[in-house]
Design an enzyme around this catalytic site. Structure first.
Site, PDB file in Angstrom:
ATOM      1  N   GLU A   1      -3.324   9.350  -1.782  1.00 42.78           N
ATOM      2  CA  GLU A   1      -2.631  10.146  -0.765  1.00 42.78           C
ATOM      3  C   GLU A   1      -1.545  11.025  -1.363  1.00 42.78           C
ATOM      4  O   GLU A   1      -0.654  11.496  -0.654  1.00 42.78           O
ATOM      5  CB  GLU A   1      -2.039   9.221   0.306  1.00 42.78           C
ATOM      6  CG  GLU A   1      -3.111   8.483   1.089  1.00 42.78           C
ATOM      7  CD  GLU A   1      -2.566   7.806   2.340  1.00 42.78           C
ATOM      8  OE1 GLU A   1      -1.335   7.687   2.495  1.00 42.78           O
ATOM      9  OE2 GLU A   1      -3.379   7.403   3.173  1.00 42.78           O
TER      10      GLU A   1
ATOM     11  N   LYS B   1      -4.588   6.532  14.804  1.00 40.48           N
ATOM     12  CA  LYS B   1      -5.562   7.194  13.934  1.00 40.48           C
ATOM     13  C   LYS B   1      -6.753   7.521  14.814  1.00 40.48           C
ATOM     14  O   LYS B   1      -7.439   6.602  15.296  1.00 40.48           O
ATOM     15  CB  LYS B   1      -5.994   6.248  12.815  1.00 40.48           C
ATOM     16  CG  LYS B   1      -4.926   5.974  11.743  1.00 40.48           C
ATOM     17  CD  LYS B   1      -5.381   4.810  10.875  1.00 40.48           C
ATOM     18  CE  LYS B   1      -4.612   4.698   9.576  1.00 40.48           C
ATOM     19  NZ  LYS B   1      -4.915   3.406   8.881  1.00 40.48           N
TER      20      LYS B   1
ATOM     21  N   GLN C   1       0.786  -1.236   0.000  1.00 41.64           N
ATOM     22  CA  GLN C   1       0.000   0.000   0.000  1.00 41.64           C
ATOM     23  C   GLN C   1       0.826   1.299   0.000  1.00 41.64           C
ATOM     24  O   GLN C   1       0.486   2.246  -0.710  1.00 41.64           O
ATOM     25  CB  GLN C   1      -0.923  -0.006   1.217  1.00 41.64           C
ATOM     26  CG  GLN C   1      -1.841   1.211   1.308  1.00 41.64           C
ATOM     27  CD  GLN C   1      -2.761   1.106   2.496  1.00 41.64           C
ATOM     28  OE1 GLN C   1      -3.702   0.330   2.493  1.00 41.64           O
ATOM     29  NE2 GLN C   1      -2.490   1.871   3.524  1.00 41.64           N
TER      30      GLN C   1
HETATM   31  C1  PEP Z   1      -3.110   3.232   6.427  1.00 44.09           C
HETATM   32  O1  PEP Z   1      -3.420   2.069   6.181  1.00 44.09           O
HETATM   33  O2  PEP Z   1      -2.149   3.445   7.174  1.00 44.09           O
HETATM   34  C2  PEP Z   1      -3.871   4.348   5.851  1.00 44.09           C
HETATM   35  C3  PEP Z   1      -3.580   5.618   6.135  1.00 44.09           C
HETATM   36  O3  PEP Z   1      -4.870   4.020   4.993  1.00 44.09           O
HETATM   37  P1  PEP Z   1      -6.429   4.148   5.257  1.00 44.09           P
HETATM   38  O4  PEP Z   1      -6.704   5.499   5.801  1.00 44.09           O
HETATM   39  O5  PEP Z   1      -7.044   3.902   3.922  1.00 44.09           O
HETATM   40  O6  PEP Z   1      -6.736   3.078   6.268  1.00 44.09           O
HETATM   41 MG    MG Z   2      -1.786   1.169   7.457  1.00 51.70          MG
END
Ligand code: PEP
Ligand code: MG
Length: 431
Positions: free
Chosen positions: A206, A338, A164
């Site tokens: 992103e 997050k 990713q």
């Molecule tokens: C991540 O996986 O770290 C990310 C930022 O992606 P998403 O916000 O799509 O989970």
């Molecule tokens: Mg991640």
């Protein structure tokens, strides 16, 4: 003490053009706090749910029910509360939702409200948000070390490559400003190399380049070439950070790299990542195995945890209990924070503190769906000692967060930059 007078939610739009929740919190003295909920694409199954309306309109993504959560039960419960008591405010929000994943109110409703209250309290205290966070949680503020995406992949780039995030970290930099400059050189060097080789398809969710590589490893080779083209020595000032986001291509210990048409079990995936770490200067690796692969994460950490950073994102979903559990399992040595995975500021800070207590690193992170909201730049600075993951070096919803750190740098002083401290004890520190 300033009491909450009113709370109002409105529908705004995120960086992918999807509806999202913005909340205004107004105090009795007229002070305003405002925040916007982000949205992930590669989501952990145990993270707070974004409440979306479903149905044909706006591809099912409208958020009228989440707006109703804020304007109804949340506003009623919080009216008259002291905005500076974040823990009480968040507890009052949690008391309205007995579900495991905030599916009643919606994590998008709770996170925007919780962050808006934090903003209101900071403004009321006449402090920048980072300072308010540092004072409120008794932390020493410092500017974070960024990890910055160069190529997007996985769920952020039409699954064109399986991995990713291909990112760089600059632990050898002396200031946040220097990280920006070096990353800019690498980002555009990478774009030039890809264009020359016919591998550039555009820009991913992103802001990283959308690659047309033939293998996942080609991304690593290209990244090293870009670091060199930018005049840096890979593994010295600059190193590589990966988000494998393995839950996106596997479960039950079985993984499938679609780009290479290869299936592998957990052991083979770990071996492959081990070979990559031998061949490339990889300093940090996120979600190397799936969120359900506890044995794999323990094995990965046993093999590599003493020299690289191993971050749990989908694996830990900003949950303090999961951090404690993983710490006693010796799985991972760092956590992604997050705020919308947890759903409130208090739960996110609790997870950050649990990581610190475990001697782990903590990386405050944006989501792939973002906005002009800069709360995370302040949170990572205020909590201190950490790292910041925002995405790449293009698109305003990303740059607004890096630029906010540059403003904070002017207030806090360049000396407050954490530099390579998060990588103490890794191969980079020993080299
Ligand atoms: C991540 O996986 O770290 C990310 C930022 O992606 P998403 O916000 O799509 O989970
Ligand atoms: Mg991640």
């Amino acid at each position: 003490m300033s009491l909450i007078k009113s709370i109002n939610a409105r529908r705004v739009w995120d960086s992918r053009g999807n509806p999202t929740v913005e909340v205004d919190v107004i105090l009795e003295n007229g002070v305003l706090g405002r925040a916007i909920a982000p949205a992930g694409a590669s989501r952990g199954t145990r993270e707070a749910i974004d409440l979306r309306d479903g149905g044909p309109k706006l591809r099912g993504k409208d958020i009228q029910n989440a707006l109703a959560s804020v304007n109804g039960p949340i506003a009623s419960a919080l009216r008259g509360m002291d905005a500076s008591d974040q823990a009480e405010v968040d507890a009052a929000i949690l008391a309205l939702d007995a579900s495991a994943l905030k599916e009643t109110l919606g994590g998008n409703a709770t996170v925007a409200t919780s962050l808006a209250v934090l903003h209101a309290a900071a403004t009321d205290a006449r402090k920048p948000l980072w300072r308010h966070v540092a004072d409120h949680y008794n932390c020493t503020p410092s500017l974070p070390l960024p990890e910055i995406q160069i190529f997007g992949g996985g769920a952020h780039a039409g699954r064109r490559v399986d991995i990713q995030d291909f990112m760089v970290v600059v632990p050898g930099a002396f200031s946040f400003d220097e990280v920006m400059e070096i990353t800019s050189e690498i980002y555009f060097a990478a774009g030039d190399i890809m264009a020359q080789r016919g591998k550039l398809a555009g820009v991913a969710d992103e802001g990283g380049w959308w690659p047309m590589f033939d293998s996942n490893e080609e991304a690593l080779e290209t990244l090293v070439a870009a670091i060199e083209k930018a005049g840096e020595t890979p593994g010295k000032n600059v190193a590589i950070s990966l988000d494998i986001a393995a839950s996106e291509f596997g479960s039950n210990g079985k993984y499938r790299l679609a780009l290479e048409d290869r299936e592998m079990d957990s052991g083979a995936l770990i071996d492959m990542l081990g070979r990559w770490m031998d061949a490339y200067p990889i300093l940090s690796i996120e979600d190397p195995v799936g969120e359900d692969d506890r044995d794999g994460m323990i094995e990965f950490t046993r093999r590599f945890g003493d020299h690289v950073q191993i971050i749990g994102d989908d694996y830990l979903v900003t949950n303090a209990n999961l951090v404690k559990e993983a710490s006693s399992d010796a799985a991972c040595n760092a956590v992604l924070i997050k705020v919308n995975q947890a759903g409130t500021v208090s739960e996110s800070v609790e997870t950050f503190m649990a990581a610190q207590a475990a001697g782990w690193g903590a990386i405050v992170s944006a989501r792939s769906g973002e906005s002009e909201d800069t709360s995370i730049s302040h949170l990572s600075t205020g909590l201190g000692g950490g790292q910041l993951k925002v995405g790449s070096f293009q698109r305003s919803e990303r740059m607004v967060k890096w630029n906010e750190c540059l403003r904070i740098q002017d207030e806090l002083g360049a000396h407050s930059f954490v530099g390579g401290a998060p990588f103490k004890g890794t191969w980079w520190d020993r080299a």
